[in-house]
Design a protein around this motif. Sequence first.
Motif, PDB file in Angstrom:
ATOM      1  N   SER A  19       5.772   5.449  -2.072  1.00  0.00           N
ATOM      2  CA  SER A  19       5.547   5.604  -3.506  1.00  0.00           C
ATOM      3  C   SER A  19       5.856   7.014  -3.985  1.00  0.00           C
ATOM      4  CB  SER A  19       4.102   5.250  -3.853  1.00  0.00           C
ATOM      5  OG  SER A  19       3.215   6.042  -3.111  1.00  0.00           O
ATOM      6  N   ARG A  61       0.407   6.060 -14.060  1.00  0.00           N
ATOM      7  CA  ARG A  61       0.779   4.786 -14.662  1.00  0.00           C
ATOM      8  C   ARG A  61       1.114   3.805 -13.552  1.00  0.00           C
ATOM      9  NH1 ARG A  61       3.929   8.730 -16.166  1.00  0.00           N
ATOM     10  NH2 ARG A  61       5.860   7.673 -15.695  1.00  0.00           N
ATOM     11  N   LEU A  90      -1.467  -5.848  -5.952  1.00  0.00           N
ATOM     12  CA  LEU A  90      -1.951  -5.464  -4.622  1.00  0.00           C
ATOM     13  C   LEU A  90      -2.886  -6.538  -4.085  1.00  0.00           C
ATOM     14  CD1 LEU A  90      -2.293  -3.041  -2.505  1.00  0.00           C
ATOM     15  CD2 LEU A  90      -4.451  -2.717  -3.642  1.00  0.00           C
ATOM     16  N   PHE A 143       4.784   2.404 -13.222  1.00  0.00           N
ATOM     17  CA  PHE A 143       5.817   3.339 -12.795  1.00  0.00           C
ATOM     18  C   PHE A 143       5.833   3.435 -11.278  1.00  0.00           C
ATOM     19  CE2 PHE A 143       7.003   7.713 -11.651  1.00  0.00           C
ATOM     20  CZ  PHE A 143       8.270   7.747 -12.183  1.00  0.00           C
ATOM     21  N   ILE A 144       4.644   3.398 -10.697  1.00  0.00           N
ATOM     22  CA  ILE A 144       4.571   3.596  -9.261  1.00  0.00           C
ATOM     23  C   ILE A 144       4.997   2.344  -8.510  1.00  0.00           C
ATOM     24  CG2 ILE A 144       2.977   4.121  -7.375  1.00  0.00           C
ATOM     25  CD1 ILE A 144       1.578   5.986  -9.442  1.00  0.00           C
ATOM     26  N   PHE A 187      -3.676   6.288   1.176  1.00  0.00           N
ATOM     27  CA  PHE A 187      -3.101   5.869  -0.105  1.00  0.00           C
ATOM     28  C   PHE A 187      -2.839   7.084  -0.987  1.00  0.00           C
ATOM     29  CE2 PHE A 187      -3.263   4.132  -4.440  1.00  0.00           C
ATOM     30  CZ  PHE A 187      -2.347   3.109  -4.319  1.00  0.00           C
ATOM     31  N   TYR A 220       6.879  -0.173  -9.642  1.00  0.00           N
ATOM     32  CA  TYR A 220       8.201  -0.709  -9.990  1.00  0.00           C
ATOM     33  C   TYR A 220       9.265  -0.247  -8.994  1.00  0.00           C
ATOM     34  CZ  TYR A 220      12.219  -1.972 -12.924  1.00  0.00           C
ATOM     35  OH  TYR A 220      13.378  -2.500 -13.400  1.00  0.00           O
ATOM     36  N   GLN A 221       9.003   0.847  -8.296  1.00  0.00           N
ATOM     37  CA  GLN A 221      10.022   1.311  -7.341  1.00  0.00           C
ATOM     38  C   GLN A 221      10.160   0.388  -6.147  1.00  0.00           C
ATOM     39  OE1 GLN A 221       9.008   5.190  -5.716  1.00  0.00           O
ATOM     40  NE2 GLN A 221       7.023   5.027  -6.637  1.00  0.00           N
ATOM     41  N   MET A 250       0.826  -1.198   0.000  1.00  0.00           N
ATOM     42  CA  MET A 250       0.000   0.000   0.000  1.00  0.00           C
ATOM     43  C   MET A 250       0.861   1.249   0.000  1.00  0.00           C
ATOM     44  SD  MET A 250      -3.329  -0.159   2.245  1.00  0.00           S
ATOM     45  CE  MET A 250      -2.720   0.547   3.750  1.00  0.00           C
ATOM     46  N   SER A 251       1.907   1.212   0.809  1.00  0.00           N
ATOM     47  CA  SER A 251       2.785   2.373   0.888  1.00  0.00           C
ATOM     48  C   SER A 251       3.513   2.600  -0.428  1.00  0.00           C
ATOM     49  CB  SER A 251       3.777   2.171   2.025  1.00  0.00           C
ATOM     50  OG  SER A 251       4.524   3.335   2.208  1.00  0.00           O
ATOM     51  N   TYR A 252       3.840   1.517  -1.110  1.00  0.00           N
ATOM     52  CA  TYR A 252       4.522   1.646  -2.392  1.00  0.00           C
ATOM     53  C   TYR A 252       3.559   1.970  -3.526  1.00  0.00           C
ATOM     54  CZ  TYR A 252       9.373   0.390  -1.434  1.00  0.00           C
ATOM     55  OH  TYR A 252      10.666   0.408  -1.026  1.00  0.00           O
ATOM     56  N   GLY A 253       2.293   2.100  -3.227  1.00  0.00           N
ATOM     57  CA  GLY A 253       1.339   2.483  -4.264  1.00  0.00           C
ATOM     58  C   GLY A 253       0.950   1.362  -5.194  1.00  0.00           C
ATOM     59  N   PHE A 254       1.024   0.136  -4.721  1.00  0.00           N
ATOM     60  CA  PHE A 254       0.580  -0.989  -5.549  1.00  0.00           C
ATOM     61  C   PHE A 254      -0.912  -0.877  -5.813  1.00  0.00           C
ATOM     62  CE2 PHE A 254       3.641  -4.728  -5.586  1.00  0.00           C
ATOM     63  CZ  PHE A 254       4.740  -3.945  -5.348  1.00  0.00           C
ATOM     64  N   THR A 255      -1.314  -1.256  -7.004  1.00  0.00           N
ATOM     65  CA  THR A 255      -2.738  -1.401  -7.304  1.00  0.00           C
ATOM     66  C   THR A 255      -2.864  -2.623  -8.205  1.00  0.00           C
ATOM     67  OG1 THR A 255      -2.349   0.241  -8.999  1.00  0.00           O
ATOM     68  CG2 THR A 255      -3.608   0.955  -7.093  1.00  0.00           C
TER      69      THR A 255
END
Lengths: 411, 181, 175
Positions: free
Chosen positions: C110, A374, A241, A377-378, C56, A380-381, A232-237
């Motif tokens: 993120s 995208r 996710l 992009f989010i 989020f 992949y970090q 969630m913190s890394y922005g997975f969707t």
Amino acid sequence: MSELLLPPEERYAKIIAEKRNEDGSELSVLNLGPTHPATHGIFQNILLMDGERILEAEPTVGYIHRAFEKISENRPFYQINVLTDRMNYCSSPINNFGWWMTVEKLLNIEVPKRAQYLRVIVMELARITDHLICNSILGVDTGAYTGFLYVFQFREKVYEIYEEICGARLTTNMGRIGGFERDWTPKAFELLEKFLEEFPPCWQEFENLFERNRIFIDRTVNVGPISAEKAMSYGFTGPNLRAAGIDYDVRVAQPYSSYEDFDFIVPVGKSGDTYDRFCVRNAEVWESLSIIRQALAKLPEGPIHADVPDYYLPPKEDVYNNMESLIYHFKIVMGEVPVPVAEIYHSVEGGNGELGFYLITDGSRTPYRLHFRRPCFIYYQAYPEMIKGAMLSDAIVILSSLNVIAGELDS
Amino acid sequence: MSDTKTKMVAPPEGVVGEGFFATKLNDVVGLARANSLWPLPFATSCCGIEFMATMASHYDLARFGSERVSFSPRQADMLMVMGTISKKMAPILRQVYEQMSEPRWVISVGACACSGGVFDTYSVLQGIDKVIPVDVYVPGCPPRPEQIVDGVMQLQELVKNESVRRRNSPEYKELLASYNL
Amino acid sequence: MALETANIQERLSQKFGSSVFAFGMQRDIFTFEASPENLHEVIQFLKEDEELNFHFLTDLCGVHYPENDDDHQFAVVYLLHNWVENTRVCVKTYLNANPEVDTIIDLFLSANWMERETWDFYGIVFKGHPQLKRILNMDEMISFPMRKEFPMEDSGRTDKDDRFFGRTVSNKSTL
């Protein structure tokens, strides 16, 4: 100055020297990519390795940066669709309709039910091809080439349906503002029926081949896991996710294009590892098939585009024979159509996550600013962290299972 | 198996007698080269996906002697550049080309590789022929697998008719020199 | 019960007073502005407050407004999402010609690349970012390509004749 600003090679050289002095261990630097055959795209990772174990990684992106956002500021709305095709090219119809829906939201256009249902069918077909590529390539990376060759013939079948609908295979440029450019031919429905009949047994076989396969399980279970909080913190969707156990799906959270009319489950995983990602995608393919069946069964009759002559190109024969149509045609092509000043965010559930369009207009024929959210992009970090401590061969498998598409990553 | 429709490559022109066949060395070498072109896929974006389709079962590029996709530039004959090449990528493409050994051929697949395509922007190289010489251009955005196969067949024609001495000729050296290679 | 926009506004105004302002709906998204000095605290409050719980970060991007006055040259837009209540909120902050704002990496991992991308495109400095360097463009680049004055097309191109595209040199940059 921060350490991290240095080129990774220099940074690693220091660590290697330190380590050598400390306990005599010999670390090495490995440059993976950008044209490595196993990475399926343009990804460069500079790795610090201890034998075959990855200690640290630094990805370099931007190798196919094409400046989508800059181009969109210089193109009229209907030409931007061409760019969205080339973003996530494994599921371009989703991108297309995501963009049209953004424009429709901007212009307050109500799309007829039939067009919405047809859009749902195409978007779900696109999701199937997207997951099909990702999962079969994951198979290739774990050493099973057969699955890839076997299911790929069905991707061709989907492309034949696309061709029947819009004329193109991969970069579809499908749909128009307000609906579709033309109604589907009976042939398209025929092909679709045939696909719905022939594909499920094939997919079942593909699943059987992998899901309980000893080698596949050994290669994927507990490889590259990510916790729900981290994800969630890394922005997975998207599927990645959901594999971590969070049931966030834009189709359910903010239904668009009549998704609320259909019954489907949002499959979730548990540990967020490669195997869970594989299984979530597999399950989603079954759900997509069910959604397509429901949409076909409930498909209403009616127009295939909204009545918006200001934005929807009239048929060619009318342009030649009808004064009014000619005027509209001229106005659209010359870009003299009024557009409200607004800020819009619209998102759809793309093949690999929430694909968002943040649009600012100033009333002119081009967007003032268009930002694509995208998903690749989010998320992949998170990759360097996910492969830390893994073997090199696992890193490849993790990358495949994340389904990072270079075109979307670099915009 | 008698029911397969295997089509053999026709032998070059020559004199046939009992127990011997005499022809030109050029033709034999051309024949051998043309039917065993090892591709090096340099796939960056959408066209790469179509190349995957070309390699897969439906279109099967292997029928043309390109079964083995060589990911090492040292062992490849034909560099297939598929997709947008940005300015950041251009030096890498050039390096890959330099690593290939002679004779080497280049197919530029897709509008982006040929001319930059729709991406007329500050970050995209406007055609790979700005950095390396190209033999065959395949248009399309992306080209259909049939077109890619056609491009390979066009290249086979070129290869078949190429003189074995071409790579030593002053014209060829001049061409490379114009690219600073 | 869904999170009401009035509720969000009230809680923010209570906490930050007048440094959070210009509340309004942009179509379906509740939008407001925060001053760049307070931005980090505002986002932290939005994230950590139990009632608001915007956990989020959906999107982060920059915008360039060369026509605006000196204090509103750039904007950074943050889109936050509360999955539990299914509510989105959009926070904007306007910056001057020397744009600087605090990083929010410590709140959302993120944000790392999204901030790098924004710096790469607009030259907006995120104070405290550990690795603020080029991400999509080449390392050697010195200008910021998404700023409005930067031309879209490659200035060094030789193969395209402007006359055939209906362009002359004078209108190229404004097109």
